[in-house]
Each structure stands twice: as C-alpha cells, then as structure tokens.
Design an enzyme around this catalytic site. Sequence first.
Site, PDB file in Angstrom:
ATOM      1  N   GLY A 112     -15.624 -41.016  -7.473  1.00  0.00           N
ATOM      2  CA  GLY A 112     -15.890 -40.816  -6.061  1.00  0.00           C
ATOM      3  C   GLY A 112     -16.428 -39.418  -5.846  1.00  0.00           C
TER       4      GLY A 112
ATOM      5  N   GLY B 124     -17.597 -38.212  -3.047  1.00  0.00           N
ATOM      6  CA  GLY B 124     -17.575 -37.833  -1.638  1.00  0.00           C
ATOM      7  C   GLY B 124     -16.953 -36.460  -1.466  1.00  0.00           C
TER       8      GLY B 124
ATOM      9  CG  ASP C 136     -20.307 -41.831  -5.282  1.00  0.00           C
ATOM     10  OD1 ASP C 136     -19.259 -41.408  -4.757  1.00  0.00           O
ATOM     11  OD2 ASP C 136     -21.117 -42.569  -4.702  1.00  0.00           O
TER      12      ASP C 136
ATOM     13  CG  ASN D  45      -9.988 -47.999   0.427  1.00  0.00           C
ATOM     14  OD1 ASN D  45     -11.182 -48.259   0.514  1.00  0.00           O
ATOM     15  ND2 ASN D  45      -9.465 -46.936   1.003  1.00  0.00           N
TER      16      ASN D  45
ATOM     17  CG  ASN E 159      -4.897 -42.489   2.021  1.00  0.00           C
ATOM     18  OD1 ASN E 159      -3.803 -42.345   1.519  1.00  0.00           O
ATOM     19  ND2 ASN E 159      -5.553 -41.495   2.604  1.00  0.00           N
TER      20      ASN E 159
ATOM     21  NE  ARG F  65      -2.846 -32.711   5.612  1.00  0.00           N
ATOM     22  CZ  ARG F  65      -3.335 -33.933   5.442  1.00  0.00           C
ATOM     23  NH1 ARG F  65      -2.502 -34.970   5.372  1.00  0.00           N
ATOM     24  NH2 ARG F  65      -4.633 -34.125   5.357  1.00  0.00           N
TER      25      ARG F  65
ATOM     26  CG  HIS G 288       0.187 -39.892   1.826  1.00  0.00           C
ATOM     27  ND1 HIS G 288       0.446 -38.600   2.208  1.00  0.00           N
ATOM     28  CD2 HIS G 288      -1.162 -40.045   1.915  1.00  0.00           C
ATOM     29  CE1 HIS G 288      -0.687 -37.986   2.494  1.00  0.00           C
ATOM     30  NE2 HIS G 288      -1.670 -38.851   2.335  1.00  0.00           N
TER      31      HIS G 288
END
Length: 312
Positions: free
Chosen positions: A7, A9, A32, A94, A119, A150, A174
């Site tokens: 990936g 991205g 990708d 996904n 995810n 976070r 998560h």
Amino acid sequence: MKLTVVGAGNVGATVAECVARMDIVQNIALIDINEGVAQGKALDLMEAAPIHGFDTVIEGGADYGITEGSDVTVITAGLPRKPGMSRDDLLKVNSDIVSSVTRQVVEKSPDTILIVVSNPLDVMTYVAYMESGFPSQRVMGMAGVLDTARYRAFLKMELGVSVRDINAMLLGGHGDSMTPLPRFTTIGSQPVTDLIDEARLDEIIERTKKGGGEIVGLMGTSAWYAPGAGAAEMVEAVVKDSNRVLPAAAWVTGQYGLEDLFIGVPVKLGKGGIKEIVELDLNEKEASDMQASGAHVREVIEAYQNLPKDEA
C-alpha cells in the site's frame, strides 16, 4: 534486512519514509496496485536520501516479485475511512483486499513477520493470520502504539510536559472499545491522576478513543503520520531485536481472560516477532472493560466469518 510495505498511500509511504530514515534495513519494497504511484513515491524517497543521510534502497512497483525475501511486511492496503464511516463499515471490502495481499506476500516471503495496519484493525489482523497460516507470534496489528501515542500527545497538550516523560498504555480493541489504563499512566514518576482530575482525564481518554474519527472529520480521510510512525516503531523493535514492550494486537490464548482473537495487549517485540504477551494486574473495572472490548472484537470477527464466500 528487508522490509515490504503493501500500500503506497499516505500511511504506507509514511512507514517507508520513517523506516528509511532510521537506516535499519538495507531494502524496502513499496507495493501498490497503482504501479506508477509506488514507483514514484519510491523514487521520491530515494531522492530524499542524500538530504536525510540514509542508505536504504527503496523500490516501488505492483509486482510482488520485488518483495521476495522480506523479513518484515507491513500491510496498509485497503480503503481509508470517509466521514460518517466507522472502522467496521470497512469490513467487507478490506477483508477481501487483505486476504489477497497476504497470500501474495506469503508466497514470496514465507518467513516474514506481518504487521497489519488496515482497518478494522483487529479483524484484519485475524484475516492475515488465517490466510498466512503463520504461527501467531509472527502476525500482529498496529493499533495500541497509535492509540497510546494519541493519548500521550493529548496529555502533553494538557500539561505542557515533554512526551518523553509520559509513560502510558492502552489496551483492547482499536477504536471506541479500547481499554484505558490511567492507573498505569505516569508523568515522570508521578501518577497522572495526581495531576489531572478525573472528569478532565475522562475527557482526554474519550478524545483518544475517537482520535481517528476527529482527524477524518477535519480532513475527510484517515490519518497517516501517526499510524505510519507507529508501524515504523514496531518494525524497528523487530529488526533491532530490542525487546521493546509495546501495545499491539496479538493473538490471545487465555491472557486477560480472552482467547482466540486478536486484541491490543502489551507485547515484548524483537527477533521473530512477539516474544511474550505481558499481563498487567488489572483491577475489576479495567478487567471488565477489557472483556467488553473483547466481546466487540469477537462480534466483528463473527461478522467476517459470516460474510458470503464471494465477499470474504
């Protein structure tokens, strides 16, 4: 050592950049479905090497042949969340992507360690585990590192202290079902509960739970800097065999009263992947929260298992 990132991205490119700047692997393969994007980002990163001073060689493409012999593979492939979508909304599309990607990775690198970022994280890690046939210590999900980062960032904003002095751990699934552990959070050696009142700390924890959604609401797409850096931190622990204790989605077999699912727990990371699941002594409330989080993860796993075969 060789790393594959599936990936190219925003998240995948950030993983590649962070690991390249650490200069801890000799090669990175950036894969990708859009070959030009993977090649372009790999070339861009190589052109940044003289500025950052790393010697890692980065190659991009769509052919999994360039991934052969990878020691670690980070899977970021999948559709990002859009405004109004939960992580669970991504399940059908996904799971198909992660299944396909895992099969192709394993064919070229049967001894690799899988770190899943796609995810809904806990269930996509389960998908990769089932598709790979790997022992559970070689399959894990990157979630707890991000959630804890976070949380620590919000505590820094609140208290104006260095993040280096904030020690914290978040467990569980998560997303909204994560299990906060303020009792294990310290600022230096001082408990956070001595510095922030309960009501305000609850607000910070709630913001942490919805941290991904907050960024989606602001930008219209998922975050990438923190998730990419989180995956890179896990790669570093494995490559350096550092035995870092980090929160990760791991396959539990009775730890924390849960079994046969992937969920966020503290793990010792190093050569070979997960060396040990670390069991903290939870109080009654924390243990109850962990059970509730596990129940939510199991519901999504069952939803995946019940998908029509052509969708799964």
